[in-house]
Design a protein around this motif. Structure first.
Motif, PDB file in Angstrom:
ATOM      1  N   THR A 360      11.576   1.628 -10.791  1.00  0.00           N
ATOM      2  CA  THR A 360      10.506   2.498 -11.245  1.00  0.00           C
ATOM      3  C   THR A 360      10.990   3.384 -12.391  1.00  0.00           C
ATOM      4  N   SER A 405       2.936   4.673 -13.889  1.00  0.00           N
ATOM      5  CA  SER A 405       2.380   4.745 -12.542  1.00  0.00           C
ATOM      6  C   SER A 405       2.057   3.372 -11.971  1.00  0.00           C
ATOM      7  N   THR A 406       2.028   2.325 -12.820  1.00  0.00           N
ATOM      8  CA  THR A 406       1.747   0.974 -12.339  1.00  0.00           C
ATOM      9  C   THR A 406       2.723  -0.011 -12.982  1.00  0.00           C
ATOM     10  N   LYS A 431      -3.397  -0.319   0.690  1.00  0.00           N
ATOM     11  CA  LYS A 431      -2.072  -0.905   0.627  1.00  0.00           C
ATOM     12  C   LYS A 431      -2.020  -2.258   1.321  1.00  0.00           C
ATOM     13  N   ASP A 466       6.853  -6.918  -1.016  1.00  0.00           N
ATOM     14  CA  ASP A 466       6.623  -5.594  -1.599  1.00  0.00           C
ATOM     15  C   ASP A 466       5.223  -5.104  -1.238  1.00  0.00           C
ATOM     16  N   GLY A 468       1.951  -2.916  -2.247  1.00  0.00           N
ATOM     17  CA  GLY A 468       1.319  -2.431  -3.461  1.00  0.00           C
ATOM     18  C   GLY A 468      -0.123  -2.038  -3.247  1.00  0.00           C
ATOM     19  N   VAL A 469      -0.663  -1.353  -4.250  1.00  0.00           N
ATOM     20  CA  VAL A 469      -2.063  -0.934  -4.263  1.00  0.00           C
ATOM     21  C   VAL A 469      -2.653  -1.351  -5.599  1.00  0.00           C
ATOM     22  N   THR A 476      -1.641  -2.725 -10.676  1.00  0.00           N
ATOM     23  CA  THR A 476      -0.982  -2.629  -9.377  1.00  0.00           C
ATOM     24  C   THR A 476       0.114  -1.573  -9.399  1.00  0.00           C
ATOM     25  N   GLN A 477       0.144  -0.779  -8.356  1.00  0.00           N
ATOM     26  CA  GLN A 477       1.225   0.193  -8.148  1.00  0.00           C
ATOM     27  C   GLN A 477       2.068  -0.288  -6.983  1.00  0.00           C
ATOM     28  N   THR A 479       4.421   0.485  -4.073  1.00  0.00           N
ATOM     29  CA  THR A 479       4.639   1.715  -3.303  1.00  0.00           C
ATOM     30  C   THR A 479       5.768   1.625  -2.285  1.00  0.00           C
ATOM     31  N   GLY A 480       6.242   0.447  -1.990  1.00  0.00           N
ATOM     32  CA  GLY A 480       7.313   0.332  -1.000  1.00  0.00           C
ATOM     33  C   GLY A 480       7.662  -1.117  -0.751  1.00  0.00           C
ATOM     34  N   GLY A 594       9.816   0.833  -5.600  1.00  0.00           N
ATOM     35  CA  GLY A 594       9.391  -0.563  -5.552  1.00  0.00           C
ATOM     36  C   GLY A 594      10.358  -1.467  -6.293  1.00  0.00           C
TER      37      GLY A 594
END
Length: 597
Positions: A360, A405-406, A431, A466, A468-469, A476-477, A479-480, A594
């Motif tokens: 990131t 952010s994405t 998510k 992974d 994502g949102v 797509t972001q 997130t974890g 991520g």
């Protein structure tokens, strides 16, 4: 459904002609109306249905006198015509040694002209190039060579503190007494030929320059015949990725996979024959060999290498003196460059674009890259080795906010969906696991159908692991992670892989490895270790044991000797509690970035 069937055909090697643009629009409109997290990339530009050798030769025909390869630390500066001549010399030399199509040829060394020649020469003869991390130690090297049954290995003599020739002689002492090309090793039973770089000669090994020289002036008919027998759908590259259940897996990639990924990444950067791409990232990784070398040869761009490994000062000096227009790197590389005391002394005005990937990107770093390094069109890329690697990318027109952010929108010819635990597509804004389907999805893990099936489902969707949102615009972001992976400075490290190695120490009873946040590298490797009863082993001894056997970035930065691990009532170890404890002890914030290519 029509588009889905089309993309599955492409991923299996079908020609990409007559793209279904109308279905493309219908697909997007339908998902937007339903507000589902599913999107596909543009398909207005057809995929290349060529081998890497064909694409390379086509570019040489267009730009024979343009500069193609600059390797500063070796004083190499070749035009496309000269590059082609040297590639063909090596290819003919390998044919003379009996290297067959489909045979695995390992390449073990840092960035160099020899590495580049090997990439294209093996592609031209249909040998499957196996990328081996130059920092690998004995344990990892032996596993990698045997896992894919390497028949030949091209190696540097050494890299930093790694004595490559010494390690090979340890694994295969038979080299000392065998003729070159006739190795019969007990520990490396498939390996027959070792080709060493450098000017010296070593018992049992061919010399790289001599192999190239043997191809000079030879009849090219055998090379042409071999090239004509190859298909774009053939496997051509194996990239090792860390495994969640132990040893690394060999992602098997085709000409179609990586050639098109490099081409489409280059398209995203708007590369032309007038561009010069500075490549400080490693060639053994997809970032260097695909997003670097293949992006260049599909656009007539010059590939410029500052050194055998990353050095921030050498990188900026190369950009300034070679007037590079593009620069690749992971965020930690850009941070190191920006933080040089003499940063302002480098003229970076020629830069305009490049790829930032691997982790990131902090907002302030992106702003500094754009304003101070003149990289207004710098892009963010995301994906996995298993997708060749890029399946998401921002565009040059995206705002800074979207670029930090994405990870952008689906890359061309890629289908993306975000699913819940039951495999159902989640609504926009929720998510789920990021899944990809398309031309870039690997053929599978080499000789590992079980783990392949765990990653690619029956419908051809690759499950990234992974979380994502996706927003309403298709961005797509990440997130974890579902997978318990550590990302240290852009290198993916699976805890289980490090744990498996630690278990080889006779005094270690149990080991639990996890990541902790780090302001410089994103994450660092931490190990909690329970020793066998009566053992008096110290932390320093464990670190020394690791240092000679596994890659430096996998060696735990933090080690704690413990008597027990936090567990649930059912006996499941709770790594998140260990992570929280270490974060408090080290005075750092917890984090779980991520996975970006």
């Amino acid at each position: 459904q029509g588009l889905s069937e089309h993309m599955v055909a492409i991923s299996r090697g079908g020609a990409a002609r007559g793209q279904p643009r109308q279905q493309d629009r219908i697909y997007r409109t339908m998902n937007r109306q339903l507000a589902l997290s599913a999107e596909n990339g543009p398909t207005d530009q057809p995929l290349l249905y060529q081998t890497i050798g064909e694409a390379f030769d086509a570019t040489v025909a267009r730009f024979p006198d343009h500069e193609a390869l600059v390797v500063r630390h070796q004083e190499v500066r070749w035009s496309y015509r000269e590059y082609q001549q040297r590639v063909d010399d090596l290819a003919c030399g390998l044919l003379a040694l009996g290297v067959e199509a489909g045979e695995r040829v390992g390449i073990w060394g840092p960035n160099s002209s020899e590495w580049c020649l090997t990439q294209f020469a093996t592609a031209k003869i249909g040998a499957i190039m196996v990328c081996i991390n130059p920092a690998y130690r004995l344990y990892e090297l032996e596993y990698a060579l045997n896992k894919v049954q390497c028949r030949a290995l091209i190696t540097a003599d050494r890299f930093k503190t790694s004595d490559h020739l010494g390690m090979l002689q340890t694994l295969a002492p038979e080299l000392e007494s065998c003729a070159a090309g006739a190795l019969h090793s007990q520990r490396l039973p498939d390996l027959q030929r070792v080709i060493r770089m450098g000017a010296d000669s070593t018992p049992g090994m061919f010399n790289f320059a001599a192999v190239c020289a043997s191809g000079v002036g030879t009849d090219r008919r055998a090379l042409r015949q071999r090239a004509e027998s190859l298909s774009p759908a053939d496997a051509i590259n194996i990239q090792f990725t860390s495994g969640t259940t132990g040893n690394p897996k060999g992602a098997t990639l085709t000409h179609l996979n990586i050639l098109n990924n490099g081409k489409l990444v280059g398209d995203g950067m708007r590369l032309t024959e007038h561009d010069r791409l500075c490549i400080p990232v490693p060639l053994y990784h997809c970032f260097g060999m695909v997003m670097g070398n293949l992006a260049c040869i599909t656009h007539g761009t010059a590939a410029v290498f500052p050194g055998e490994a990353f050095d921030p000062a050498a990188t900026l000096a190369t950009v300034a003196e070679e007037r590079c227009t593009a620069l690749h790197g992971v965020p930690t590389m850009f941070i190191a460059e920006l933080d040089l005391p003499d940063f302002n002394d480098y003229d970076l005005g020629s830069l305009r674009t490049g790829i930032m990937a691997g982790a990131t990107c902090p907002v302030e770093v992106m702003k500094r890259v754009v304003s101070k390094m003149h990289m207004e069109d710098v892009l963010i890329a995301y994906g996995q080795t298993e997708t060749s690697p890029v399946n998401h990318m921002t565009s040059a027109d995206d705002s800074i906010d979207k670029r930090v952010s994405t990870v952008g929108r689906p890359a061309p010819h890629c289908e993306i969906k975000i699913v819940d635990a039951d495999g159902e597509i989640v609504p926009v804004g929720e998510k789920g696991e990021i899944c990809c389907r398309g031309y870039g999805v690997m053929r599978g893990y080499w000789d590992d159908p079980e783990r392949t099936a765990e990653t690619i489902d029956r419908d051809g969707w690759l499950h990234s692991g992974d979380i994502g949102v996706m927003d309403a615009e298709g961005y797509t972001q990440v997130t974890g992670r579902i997978k318990d992976m550590i990302i240290r400075g852009g290198e993916n490290i699976y805890p289980r892989e490090v744990e498996e190695f630690l278990y080889t120490h006779p005094e270690i009873q149990e080991a639990q490895v996890f990541g902790v946040a780090d302001h410089r590298y994103g994450e660092q490797v931490c190990a909690w270790i329970k020793l066998r009863e009566g053992s008096s082993v110290e932390v320093e001894h464990i670190l020394e044991y690791c240092a000679g056997q596994i890659t430096h970035f996998k060696v735990p930065r933090h080690v704690r000797l413990v008597d027990e691990f936090p567990m649930t009532v059912t006996g499941k170890i709770q790594k998140f509690l260990m992570r929280e404890h270490m974060s408090r002890e080290l005075g750092i914030e917890t984090g779980n970035p991520g996975d970006e290519t």
